[in-house]
Design an enzyme around this catalytic site. Structure first.
Site, PDB file in Angstrom:
ATOM      1  N   ALA A  12       0.791  -1.226   0.000  1.00  0.00           N
ATOM      2  CA  ALA A  12       0.000   0.000   0.000  1.00  0.00           C
ATOM      3  C   ALA A  12       0.829   1.284   0.000  1.00  0.00           C
ATOM      4  O   ALA A  12       0.700   2.112  -0.905  1.00  0.00           O
ATOM      5  CB  ALA A  12      -0.983  -0.037   1.184  1.00  0.00           C
ATOM      6  N   GLN A  32       4.052 -13.515  -1.732  1.00  0.00           N
ATOM      7  CA  GLN A  32       4.815 -12.375  -1.219  1.00  0.00           C
ATOM      8  C   GLN A  32       5.616 -12.770   0.037  1.00  0.00           C
ATOM      9  O   GLN A  32       6.693 -12.242   0.290  1.00  0.00           O
ATOM     10  CB  GLN A  32       3.891 -11.192  -0.877  1.00  0.00           C
ATOM     11  CG  GLN A  32       3.297 -10.462  -2.074  1.00  0.00           C
ATOM     12  CD  GLN A  32       1.936 -10.997  -2.458  1.00  0.00           C
ATOM     13  OE1 GLN A  32       1.661 -12.188  -2.311  1.00  0.00           O
ATOM     14  NE2 GLN A  32       1.068 -10.129  -2.960  1.00  0.00           N
ATOM     15  N   ASP A  90      -4.049  -2.648   3.823  1.00  0.00           N
ATOM     16  CA  ASP A  90      -4.202  -1.872   2.590  1.00  0.00           C
ATOM     17  C   ASP A  90      -5.230  -0.772   2.752  1.00  0.00           C
ATOM     18  O   ASP A  90      -5.187   0.237   2.045  1.00  0.00           O
ATOM     19  CB  ASP A  90      -4.574  -2.801   1.436  1.00  0.00           C
ATOM     20  CG  ASP A  90      -3.409  -3.705   1.111  1.00  0.00           C
ATOM     21  OD1 ASP A  90      -3.212  -4.716   1.818  1.00  0.00           O
ATOM     22  OD2 ASP A  90      -2.643  -3.373   0.178  1.00  0.00           O
TER      23      ASP A  90
HETATM   24  C1  LIG Z   1       2.542  -2.305   3.941  1.00  0.00           C
HETATM   25  S1  LIG Z   1       1.264  -2.624   2.853  1.00  0.00           S
HETATM   26  C2  LIG Z   1       1.544  -4.257   2.495  1.00  0.00           C
HETATM   27  C3  LIG Z   1       0.270  -4.930   2.115  1.00  0.00           C
HETATM   28  O1  LIG Z   1       0.106  -4.914   0.691  1.00  0.00           O
HETATM   29  C4  LIG Z   1       0.055  -6.249   0.265  1.00  0.00           C
HETATM   30  O2  LIG Z   1      -0.756  -6.453  -0.834  1.00  0.00           O
HETATM   31  P1  LIG Z   1      -0.088  -6.513  -2.300  1.00  0.00           P
HETATM   32  O3  LIG Z   1       1.163  -7.323  -2.180  1.00  0.00           O
HETATM   33  O4  LIG Z   1      -1.157  -7.167  -3.152  1.00  0.00           O
HETATM   34  O5  LIG Z   1       0.170  -5.076  -2.698  1.00  0.00           O
HETATM   35  C5  LIG Z   1      -0.466  -6.981   1.466  1.00  0.00           C
HETATM   36  O6  LIG Z   1      -1.833  -6.782   1.655  1.00  0.00           O
HETATM   37  C6  LIG Z   1       0.350  -6.346   2.541  1.00  0.00           C
HETATM   38  O7  LIG Z   1      -0.073  -6.529   3.848  1.00  0.00           O
END
Ligand SMILES: CSC[C@H]1O[C@H](OP(=O)(O)O)[C@H](O)[C@@H]1O
Length: 375
Positions: free
Chosen positions: A65, A221, A262
């Site tokens: 985010a 991730q 997010d």
């Molecule tokens: C510090 S925000 C990280 C947050 O974003 C990730 O989603 P994405 O990898 O799809 O952008 C995930 O929700 C994380 O917790």
């Protein structure tokens, strides 16, 4: 091309930058660590057009985010920088420049719907430009002003990460075994990270911690990014599949859970990577503290509850195949929501850069983050 490693500066900096701005004789570039190829490849992308920046966000070459908010801000500054460079004869800030900025904001705002940081950063850039054009500025001055505003958003996020890390580290005891979900580390921000920041600060302060890392299907991730980050920091970790979290909680191995977010609604409902809700319910069932770490730029006081948070639906191929290797029959029906919502009742505390919010969140979040929500 290897990424630009920054020397680690004490307890406050990650070892590398996730997103940054560069200028050369050809113009400006928005530079990114390409997270889609980590950890096998450590390469950076140097983007010269806002469409490339938008594509990088959509395809998760940059994700997280705060990181996508910062990236979008640089993308908007790039659009104006490019336009001014292509119209060097211009001496007035014309409506054309503002139209260029607004078009870039719309383009970047269409990339991903859930992380409110993206829309918060776009709105802040637009407001800064509208404020600036009240003054007799040259186009080049506006371009530099917007680049500086994007850099300010990045610098503020880095400071917020350190503050969240320091506040969150107070909740970590020497010897703790912690669990994380997805990646909410330096790669997801412009600084140390959100959920990983308390772990970094505690580790750098000498506390012995061990992290159980959820791999986090379907994009992995956790397995690809969090495991890599913790290895860079020499923090002991155990990689587990998402369906193992309950087992390790039940066997008494987990002292606390730290996740990012997010978007957080005014009542404390938390949208985060898919699977977070399951982890939260399991933690609650085992009386394990479940901490959410997020800057005020992730808190959306305009929405009353998580029911109003748009949930991104992503490409079914992300589930059918892993890195291109098919694991399910083609043609099967697939559900691929990228996020879920954890009701605030399952959240022990929300760690922001301005303080730790405790229930009732509809009171505490407003007290802590209200000024941030009015850009
Ligand atoms: C510090 S925000 C990280 C947050 O974003 C990730 O989603 P994405 O990898 O799809 O952008 C995930 O929700 C994380 O917790």
């Amino acid at each position: 091309m290897s990424i630009q490693y920054q020397p680690q500066d004490g307890a406050s900096e990650p070892k590398w930058k996730t997103v940054w701005w560069e200028e050369d004789e050809q113009g400006a570039t928005v530079c990114l660590v390409d997270q889609s190829v980590l950890p096998q490849e450590i390469v950076s992308l140097h983007l010269r057009h806002e469409q490339q920046v938008a594509d990088a966000i959509t395809s998760l070459k940059v994700r997280g985010a705060p990181a996508i908010g910062v990236t979008a801000a640089f993308g908007m500054a790039l659009a104006v920088w490019r336009f001014v460079r292509d119209h060097e004869e211009a001496t007035l800030i014309t409506d054309e420049i503002m139209t260029q900025l607004q078009a870039a904001g719309k383009l970047l705002g269409r990339t991903r719907p859930t992380a409110v940081n993206l829309f918060w950063a776009i709105e802040r850039m637009l407001q800064r430009a509208e404020q600036a054009v009240q003054q007799p500025l040259l186009p080049q001055q506006l371009a530099q002003l917007l680049r500086d505003e994007a850099q300010a958003i990045a610098d503020e996020d880095a400071a917020a990460c350190l503050s969240m890390g320091t506040l969150g580290a107070s909740l970590i005891d020497d010897g703790d075994i912690l669990l994380t979900h997805c990646n909410a580390g330096a790669l997801a921000t412009a600084g140390l990270g959100t959920a990983l920041a308390p772990i970094y600060v505690a580790h750098r302060a000498g506390k012995h911690v061990h992290v159980f890392v959820d791999e986090t299907r379907p994009i992995l991730q956790g397995a690809r990014l969090t495991a890599w980050e913790l290895q860079q920091e020499n923090i002991p970790l155990t990689l587990i599949t998402d369906n193992m979290a309950g087992h390790f909680m039940r066997s008494g191995g987990i002292n606390a859970v730290f996740v990012g977010a997010d978007r957080i609604a005014a009542n404390g409902d938390v949208a985060n990577k898919i699977g977070t809700y399951s982890v939260a319910v399991l933690a609650h069932a085992h009386a394990i503290p479940f901490y959410v770490v997020a800057p005020c730029s992730t808190i959306d006081l305009k929405i009353p509850s998580g029911d109003h948070i748009p949930i991104e639906q992503r490409d079914p191929d992300e589930v059918i195949a892993v890195r291109g290797a098919q694991v399910a029959p083609v043609g099967v029906r697939v559900a691929n929501p990228a996020f879920d919502v954890t009701p605030h009742q399952y959240v022990t505390a929300i760690i922001t850069e301005k303080g730790i919010a405790h229930p009732p969140y509809d009171v505490s979040l407003g007290q802590i983050c209200s000024e941030h929500n009015t850009i």
